[in-house]
Design an enzyme around this catalytic site. Structure first.
Site, mmCIF file in Angstrom:
data_model
loop_
_atom_site.group_PDB
_atom_site.id
_atom_site.type_symbol
_atom_site.label_atom_id
_atom_site.label_comp_id
_atom_site.label_asym_id
_atom_site.label_seq_id
_atom_site.Cartn_x
_atom_site.Cartn_y
_atom_site.Cartn_z
ATOM 1 N N ASP A 196 0.842 -1.198 0.000
ATOM 2 C CA ASP A 196 0.000 0.000 0.000
ATOM 3 C C ASP A 196 0.883 1.256 0.000
ATOM 4 O O ASP A 196 0.667 2.179 -0.798
ATOM 5 C CB ASP A 196 -0.911 -0.041 1.233
ATOM 6 N N LYS A 200 1.409 4.274 -2.901
ATOM 7 C CA LYS A 200 1.274 5.693 -2.579
ATOM 8 C C LYS A 200 2.528 6.477 -2.947
ATOM 9 O O LYS A 200 2.436 7.573 -3.501
ATOM 10 C CB LYS A 200 0.942 5.853 -1.093
HETATM 11 N N1 HSE Z 1 -4.915 0.729 4.783
HETATM 12 C C1 HSE Z 1 -4.533 2.069 4.525
HETATM 13 C C2 HSE Z 1 -3.644 2.547 5.666
HETATM 14 C C3 HSE Z 1 -5.765 2.924 4.416
HETATM 15 O O1 HSE Z 1 -3.576 1.864 6.691
HETATM 16 O O2 HSE Z 1 -2.969 3.566 5.520
HETATM 17 C C4 HSE Z 1 -5.512 4.331 3.935
HETATM 18 O O3 HSE Z 1 -5.017 4.356 2.624
#
Ligand code: HSE
Length: 406
Positions: A196, A200
């Site tokens: 994740d 980003k």
């Molecule tokens: N799962 C992601 C986090 C959610 O914990 O940052 C926000 O993008």
């Protein structure tokens, strides 16, 4: 009245409906018109929910309704989200999303499609939850050559690392809490394995350096191997372990990585705890700037989405210009990046010196006889890895920080 449809009534989608309701008057003042949620698309039913009557299971209700000018995509995932977004843009509807996976994978194509149809594909909520960072890169730091983007970009992993370090919780308990708070992804591997944060930093870096950076190029390591002993060592040398996503322009090119790092107290990111995220952006004129806020959670993330909805409402049939290119940028290998490393080592300091040269911050933890921890001198990562791989005395290692932070 500006009609809005929300696709996906999960943590963020529900937050979007709530923010539009809760702040209706303030939003109306800023837009010059009222926002109204006309449909909520979801596979599920929500008996007893205040928005129960808005639920539809059929995307065509939204697509074929000419009154709907803004579509919010908070479904997550790739396939259906991609198809619906594409169809909505082709139908001349603006789309605002929190779906970082989709933006990282198809963002360039969808932005181009939006441009061609005089609408907008906006994704402020895709990075850093409620932190306004996309707009900073697209509209505020536009006088800059960006030199670096570094941040804590995942709330779940920061929550876990903080709980482990400050409250002595174990990894699984902390992860369960993050899930219960609605911070984690549906499949939390995306959080804890660093994917994740990788998506980003790919999105932010593409905007910062003006060319598409595929997340697949970014070397990514998560936090699943971080244990209580590592955290004790980090504390002993006055550092904290944080999952750091970074990209940087150096003489040899631009590199990017996601990894747990031991960062020193002089680095403001050490003070970013729990679900909070922060991003530091360094420009060649402005120097270092920093942005901080809730990195996940229903209302903070929804706030960023609704901010985009308001922007879209002000530019209903005008594509907002920003600098982006579909041309892919090839990253410099992280192996060429020079930094210091923290090493957990079985043996004597003299053995460690034979292998790595000068060492510093020599640390022994109580109850860990026969093991030492230390920092190496600054060296290219590939040289460090070759040395570490040649010895069975190296237990584990972490990247320490930037060259100048040694
Ligand atoms: N799962 C992601 C986090 C959610 O914990 O940052 C926000 O993008």
């Amino acid at each position: 009245m500006i009609e809005v449809a929300v696709m996906g009534y999960g943590t963020v989608g529900a937050g979007v409906a709530e923010v539009i309701r809760m702040n209706a008057d303030a939003i109306a003042r800023r837009v010059g018109d009222r926002l109204h949620v006309k449909y909520i698309l979801d596979l599920r039913d929500f008996p007893g929910d205040p928005n129960e009557g808005l639920i539809t299971h059929d995307f065509n209700d939204i697509l074929q309704d000419p009154d709907v000018s803004i579509v919010v995509e908070t479904m997550g995932g790739l396939k259906a989200a991609y198809n619906f977004t594409k169809e909505a843009l082709l139908a001349g509807k603006n789309v605002c999303t929190s779906n970082k996976e989709l933006v990282a994978e198809y963002g360039v194509e969808l932005r181009t499609l939006a441009d061609q149809n005089n609408v907008n594909y906006l994704f402020e909520a895709s990075c850093g939850g409620g932190i306004p960072i996309i707009r900073v890169l697209n509209s505020s730091l536009t006088a800059e050559e960006i030199e670096e983007v570094t941040g804590i970009l995942n709330g779940t992993t920061n929550y876990i690392l903080t709980s482990m370090a400050e409250e002595g919780k174990d990894f699984d308990t902390a992860l369960k809490e993050a899930q219960a708070n609605g911070f984690a992804e549906l499949h939390p591997e995306a959080d804890v394995e660093g994917w994740d944060a990788c998506r980003k930093i790919a999105i932010l870096s593409s905007l910062a350096y003006g060319r598409h950076i595929s997340y697949r190029q970014i070397e990514t390591e998560g936090i699943t191997d971080v244990d209580a002993v590592d955290i004790a060592y980090a504390r002993a040398i006055n550092t904290r372990i944080k999952l750091i996503a970074t990209s940087r322009r150096e003489e040899g090119g631009i590199w990017a990585s996601v990894a747990p790092m031991m960062i020193g107290k002089e680095n403001p990111l050490t003070a970013v705890d729990g679900v909070m995220n922060a991003v530091m952006v360094k420009g060649n004129a402005v120097g270092t700037t920093m942005y901080y806020g809730s990195g996940a959670g229903s209302l903070p993330t929804a706030s960023a989405v609704v901010g985009d909805v308001i922007d879209a409402a002000k530019h209903l049939h005008v594509s907002i210009k920003s600098d982006y290119s579909a041309e892919e940028l090839t990253l410099m290998p992280v192996g060429d990046v020079a930094r210091s490393f923290f090493v957990r080592f079985k043996g004597l300091a003299s053995d460690a010196r034979k292998l790595f040269g000068e060492i510093s911050d020599l640390t022994k933890l109580e109850g860990h006889d026969g093991e030492i921890g230390f920092l190496t001198e600054v060296m290219p990562e590939k040289d460090f890895k070759a040395k570490a791989a040649s010895s069975d005395q190296v237990i584990k290692w972490f990247r320490r920080g930037k060259k100048e932070e040694k």
